[in-house]
Scaffold this active site. Structure first.
Site, PDB file in Angstrom:
ATOM      1  N   ARG A  27       0.489  -1.108  -0.578  1.00 44.98           N
ATOM      2  CA  ARG A  27      -0.032  -0.095  -0.153  1.00 44.98           C
ATOM      3  C   ARG A  27       1.082   1.161   0.131  1.00 44.98           C
ATOM      4  O   ARG A  27       0.166   2.232  -0.793  1.00 44.98           O
ATOM      5  CB  ARG A  27      -0.751  -0.038   1.462  1.00 44.98           C
ATOM      6  CG  ARG A  27      -2.146   1.308   1.279  1.00 44.98           C
ATOM      7  CD  ARG A  27      -2.640   0.761   2.542  1.00 44.98           C
ATOM      8  NE  ARG A  27      -2.287   1.287   3.574  1.00 44.98           N
ATOM      9  CZ  ARG A  27      -2.362   0.325   4.836  1.00 44.98           C
ATOM     10  NH1 ARG A  27      -3.499  -1.252   4.519  1.00 44.98           N
ATOM     11  NH2 ARG A  27      -1.830   0.731   5.765  1.00 44.98           N
ATOM     12  N   ASP A  58      -5.301  23.449  -5.022  1.00 40.87           N
ATOM     13  CA  ASP A  58      -5.372  22.809  -6.209  1.00 40.87           C
ATOM     14  C   ASP A  58      -4.889  23.874  -7.041  1.00 40.87           C
ATOM     15  O   ASP A  58      -5.031  24.647  -7.628  1.00 40.87           O
ATOM     16  CB  ASP A  58      -7.037  22.598  -5.869  1.00 40.87           C
ATOM     17  CG  ASP A  58      -7.186  21.931  -7.047  1.00 40.87           C
ATOM     18  OD1 ASP A  58      -6.024  21.651  -8.268  1.00 40.87           O
ATOM     19  OD2 ASP A  58      -7.843  20.652  -6.545  1.00 40.87           O
TER      20      ASP A  58
HETATM   21  C1  LIG Z   1     -10.275  17.217 -11.929  1.00 45.26           C
HETATM   22  C2  LIG Z   1      -9.986  18.027 -10.978  1.00 45.26           C
HETATM   23  C3  LIG Z   1     -10.190  17.298  -9.339  1.00 45.26           C
HETATM   24  C4  LIG Z   1     -10.473  15.963  -9.275  1.00 45.26           C
HETATM   25  O1  LIG Z   1      -9.113  14.686  -9.843  1.00 45.26           O
HETATM   26  P1  LIG Z   1     -10.157  13.660 -10.105  1.00 45.26           P
HETATM   27  O2  LIG Z   1      -8.910  12.515 -10.358  1.00 45.26           O
HETATM   28  O3  LIG Z   1     -11.129  13.824 -11.556  1.00 45.26           O
HETATM   29  O4  LIG Z   1     -10.198  13.275  -8.924  1.00 45.26           O
HETATM   30  C5  LIG Z   1      -9.080  17.588  -8.559  1.00 45.26           C
HETATM   31  N1  LIG Z   1      -9.403  19.619  -8.459  1.00 45.26           N
HETATM   32  C6  LIG Z   1      -9.509  20.135 -10.085  1.00 45.26           C
HETATM   33  C7  LIG Z   1      -9.303  21.463 -10.131  1.00 45.26           C
HETATM   34  C8  LIG Z   1      -9.650  19.341 -10.879  1.00 45.26           C
HETATM   35  O5  LIG Z   1      -9.467  19.831 -12.195  1.00 45.26           O
END
Ligand SMILES: *Cc1c(COP(=O)(O)O)cnc(C)c1O
Length: 410
Positions: free
Chosen positions: A71, A202
């Protein structure tokens, strides 16, 4: 300097470690160690749950070993972690099996019941849903702030504000944020709670190639690697890269939650990383070609894309980012829902789909966007487009047909 091969009959390779190299060069070198694998260029893919120890004494060293349980990863997935850490300028990178899990795992690693979270109002919708659902149930309160607040975030900080979360450009509406201003205000020494506060961002739109959050005061930088890093619409993966200060707690959180990343998907991300700079440049160039054409259509009111000099976020983008990707917003003057559907349905090269960052172009109409403290009031129908790697002239011709159908349906 030479590096010894662990295989005694293999010749030694010269050691390559020049940190003055530019990002495009470092991305090629990052995470690779051909000397450790008989000269094979790419890291191996291990399918492993059990990790064996030569004896009980070695087994007792378990907590100190990096490869110790399936893991927790294998040399193959560690290679991708190392490459990401180098690009992000991070102490560690933790993997999760989706971008959303990297987001939720990062938040959960730092909050406890009674804490407060400050979330950017323009965040990716599933992140908001997590805050309003599970996080609320766990006793963590979320309040939202205007992406353009900058250092003004100080007035929203409470002594129990544990996490300040950023995402730029904003989901669907593409607002930029003053990342360094917000991070500095959030962690200012005189501000109650400042010393313990964690800033998470993010950064999926820019990737660490075009913006490195940790260099701007962010503690944890998140990628939905699913998007541009994998780059071929064929794997789900998330990364969370942390500074030294937050590394142990993030790693402990991901381990406690039992996160794991699939070896094949992680390999695809490693492979995608090696061409990221070339693809992003093309995505950006094609986006610009499409935008230039779109802005000449009478129905187009605005294009939401920070590199545009007229974009409200342009100054911040120019100050902080080294380029752009191919995802942008489109707002029309007016039009019915039927017309908007035609604009998406008729083009053949633009797929109707959500997960962007692959080689293909996409278009989706926006629903009403969830916002708490800012207004989203487009003049007419609005869309999100992803410029893929097709020939821009073909894409423009395709959009032209979409606009003709839009007009015909009016
Ligand atoms: C797509 C996205 C996510 C989530 O990613 P996944 O791999 O689809 O779960 C998170 N933040 C942003 C800005 C995204 O565009």
């Amino acid at each position: 300097m030479t590096k010894r091969s662990p295989f005694s009959d293999q010749p030694a390779f010269p050691q390559k470690k020049d940190t003055t190299h530019r990002p495009a060069t470092r991305i090629i070198e990052a995470g690779r160690d051909p000397a450790a694998q008989d000269g094979a260029v790419n890291p191996p893919v291990y399918h492993a749950s059990t990790i064996l120890y030569p004896n009980v004494a070695a087994m007792k060293e378990y907590p100190r070993l990096r490869t110790r349980y399936g893991r927790h990863g294998t040399p193959g997935t560690h290679a991708f972690e190392d490459a990401m850490s180098e690009l992000e300028g991070a102490a560690v990178t933790c993997l999760a099996s989706s971008g959303l899990l990297a987001v939720t795992g990062s938040i959960l690693s730092f909050v406890k019941a009674g804490d407060h979270l400050l979330m950017v109002d323009t965040v990716y919708e599933p992140t908001r849903d997590f805050c309003e659902g599970m996080l609320k149930r766990l006793g963590v309160e979320t309040s939202y702030y205007d992406p353009e607040i900058g250092a003004g975030i100080t007035s929203l900080l409470r002594p129990n504000t544990k996490v300040v979360f950023l995402e730029a450009p904003g989901s669907r509406s593409f607002e930029m944020q003053d990342v360094s201003g917000i991070a500095a205000a959030a962690k200012a020494p005189g501000v109650p709670g400042g010393a313990e506060r964690v800033v998470i961002m993010d950064n999926t739109w820019a990737t660490p190639l075009l913006f490195r959050p940790l260099e701007h005061g962010v503690d944890v930088s998140i990628q939905a690697a699913t998007k541009y890093i994998v780059g071929h619409a064929d794997a789900m993966l998330g990364t969370a890269a942390a500074t030294d200060r937050c590394a142990d707690q993030l790693q402990a959180g991901f381990r406690a939650l039992g996160f794991s990343a699939a070896p094949d998907d992680t390999y695809l991300a490693f492979r995608g990383l090696k061409t990221l700079h070339v693809r992003l440049e093309r995505h950006w160039r094609t986006a610009e070609a499409l935008i230039e054409w779109l802005l000449r259509q009478p129905e187009v009111s605005r294009v939401l894309f920070p590199p545009l000099p007229t974009d409200p976020g342009h100054t911040l983008w120019k100050r902080d980012f080294d380029g752009a990707s191919g995802l942008f917003g489109l707002v029309l003057n007016q039009g019915t829902e039927t017309q908007a559907a035609q604009l998406c349905d008729v083009p053949e090269l633009f797929g109707i789909g959500f997960s962007w960052g692959g080689y293909e172009s996409l278009i989706v109409p926006n629903r009403r966007l969830p916002r708490s403290v800012t207004a989203w009031a487009p003049e007419g129908p609005s869309f999100r487009l992803h410029a893929g790697l097709e020939d821009p002239a073909d894409l423009i011709a395709d959009l032209q047909r979409g606009f003709e159908a839009f007009r015909a349906a009016g």
